[in-house]
Design a protein around this motif. Sequence first.
Motif, PDB file in Angstrom:
ATOM      1  N   ARG A  19       5.584   7.877  -2.268  1.00 38.48           N
ATOM      2  CA  ARG A  19       4.151   8.121  -2.325  1.00 38.48           C
ATOM      3  C   ARG A  19       3.469   7.314  -3.441  1.00 38.48           C
ATOM      4  O   ARG A  19       2.420   6.710  -3.223  1.00 38.48           O
ATOM      5  CB  ARG A  19       3.877   9.621  -2.522  1.00 38.48           C
TER       6      ARG A  19
ATOM      7  N   TYR B  18       3.057   4.198  -0.504  1.00 42.36           N
ATOM      8  CA  TYR B  18       1.869   4.685   0.189  1.00 42.36           C
ATOM      9  C   TYR B  18       0.590   3.916  -0.157  1.00 42.36           C
ATOM     10  O   TYR B  18      -0.136   3.502   0.752  1.00 42.36           O
ATOM     11  CB  TYR B  18       1.675   6.179  -0.078  1.00 42.36           C
TER      12      TYR B  18
ATOM     13  N   ARG C 233      -1.565   1.842   2.564  1.00 42.66           N
ATOM     14  CA  ARG C 233      -2.928   2.312   2.833  1.00 42.66           C
ATOM     15  C   ARG C 233      -3.932   1.165   2.842  1.00 42.66           C
ATOM     16  O   ARG C 233      -5.036   1.298   3.382  1.00 42.66           O
ATOM     17  CB  ARG C 233      -3.313   3.340   1.761  1.00 42.66           C
TER      18      ARG C 233
ATOM     19  N   ARG D  64      -4.184   6.858   7.783  1.00 41.88           N
ATOM     20  CA  ARG D  64      -3.259   7.918   7.371  1.00 41.88           C
ATOM     21  C   ARG D  64      -2.275   8.295   8.473  1.00 41.88           C
ATOM     22  O   ARG D  64      -1.092   8.521   8.209  1.00 41.88           O
ATOM     23  CB  ARG D  64      -4.059   9.154   6.946  1.00 41.88           C
TER      24      ARG D  64
ATOM     25  N   THR E  65       6.088  13.866   5.976  1.00 42.71           N
ATOM     26  CA  THR E  65       5.474  12.707   5.332  1.00 42.71           C
ATOM     27  C   THR E  65       3.961  12.853   5.284  1.00 42.71           C
ATOM     28  O   THR E  65       3.321  12.598   4.252  1.00 42.71           O
ATOM     29  CB  THR E  65       5.843  11.418   6.088  1.00 42.71           C
TER      30      THR E  65
ATOM     31  N   CYS F  54       1.812  13.092   1.871  1.00 45.62           N
ATOM     32  CA  CYS F  54       0.794  12.059   1.650  1.00 45.62           C
ATOM     33  C   CYS F  54      -0.588  12.683   1.426  1.00 45.62           C
ATOM     34  O   CYS F  54      -1.366  12.202   0.588  1.00 45.62           O
ATOM     35  CB  CYS F  54       0.755  11.086   2.831  1.00 45.62           C
TER      36      CYS F  54
ATOM     37  N   TYR G 189      -0.596  13.835  -2.051  1.00 43.49           N
ATOM     38  CA  TYR G 189      -0.734  12.705  -2.971  1.00 43.49           C
ATOM     39  C   TYR G 189      -2.195  12.277  -3.079  1.00 43.49           C
ATOM     40  O   TYR G 189      -2.703  12.024  -4.175  1.00 43.49           O
ATOM     41  CB  TYR G 189       0.118  11.533  -2.497  1.00 43.49           C
ATOM     42  N   GLU G 190      -2.885  12.200  -1.954  1.00 44.63           N
ATOM     43  CA  GLU G 190      -4.285  11.772  -1.995  1.00 44.63           C
ATOM     44  C   GLU G 190      -5.165  12.772  -2.733  1.00 44.63           C
ATOM     45  O   GLU G 190      -6.162  12.394  -3.330  1.00 44.63           O
ATOM     46  CB  GLU G 190      -4.814  11.560  -0.579  1.00 44.63           C
TER      47      GLU G 190
ATOM     48  N   ALA H  28       2.597  15.452  -4.934  1.00 40.91           N
ATOM     49  CA  ALA H  28       3.623  15.053  -3.968  1.00 40.91           C
ATOM     50  C   ALA H  28       4.971  15.654  -4.350  1.00 40.91           C
ATOM     51  O   ALA H  28       5.710  16.167  -3.494  1.00 40.91           O
ATOM     52  CB  ALA H  28       3.717  13.528  -3.907  1.00 40.91           C
TER      53      ALA H  28
END
Length: 281
Positions: free
Chosen positions: A147, A151, A155, A160, A207, A211, A214-215, A222
């Motif tokens: 992440r 990630y 991104r 997403r 996942t 994610c 994490y955002e 995460a």
Amino acid sequence: MSAPANPHRGDLILFMAATFTASWAAWAVAIALGGPAANPAALVPHLLGAFGPMVGALVLRIRRARRGAPVPEHAVRFRPAHLVGAPLLLVLASATVLGAVLLAHVAGGPGVSAEGALAAVQGSGGLAVFLVNMVVAGPLAEEPGWRGTAYPRMRASMGRFRIGLVLGVIWAVWHLPLFFLDGTVQHQLGLLSPSGVLFAVSSIPMTMLVCCAYERAGVLAAIAVHFATNTTMVLLGVHAPVAQAMIMGFQVIVVAVLLATQRRGSGPTAEPAARPQPAVG
């Protein structure tokens, strides 16, 4: 219209190469030694293999520092509010597993056993050792890589949902050697068993969930969500396919709610990309 080219493509290839090489080489040694269940000496390479994503993250961190490149645009910087958000997401992730297992029991699956949870803790050498192992061996070893590093770079050119599919499949393939390592959860499930197949498929909604965390609250969240999910599943002894399927369903619902309630401007691009970032990046 074709998808935009990813400016971080080279970084992602290097990250994946370093991650898989470090993990699979260590796990190959553990398999050759017979696995932790048969040979205590295999425990060290087994644990070291979990740090493959961390190795990949460090490789890219060093590369970025040498080039003087800024933090990726979509990296989530640490904020004090994450100290509140991460625990809330931890509780949500654990409740997702618990709720799914209880519903699976109503549908005919196995029930929740306090004896099983106690045996899992005692078998690890006590509560402190159990918790440290659950934090370090999976979440802490992996999330700064998957992440915190991969990630944000994915991104830059993917949505997403697509990242969830791609990174979820990569994550499932990364776990593959563990099915051949005696003493792991994956080995107990069996590669071609219904539970083993569901374990692999569950990497995709898992996942997506991590994610989303994490955002919202960075690598700390995460790690928290990964830890909560793994720990709750171990304590509840989740092996039955019906329970695994219910957990995946609950995770999909939670992901949909998190995406629908995410505020505009609260995502990873809310701050300038060049601002220093304490996470791996």
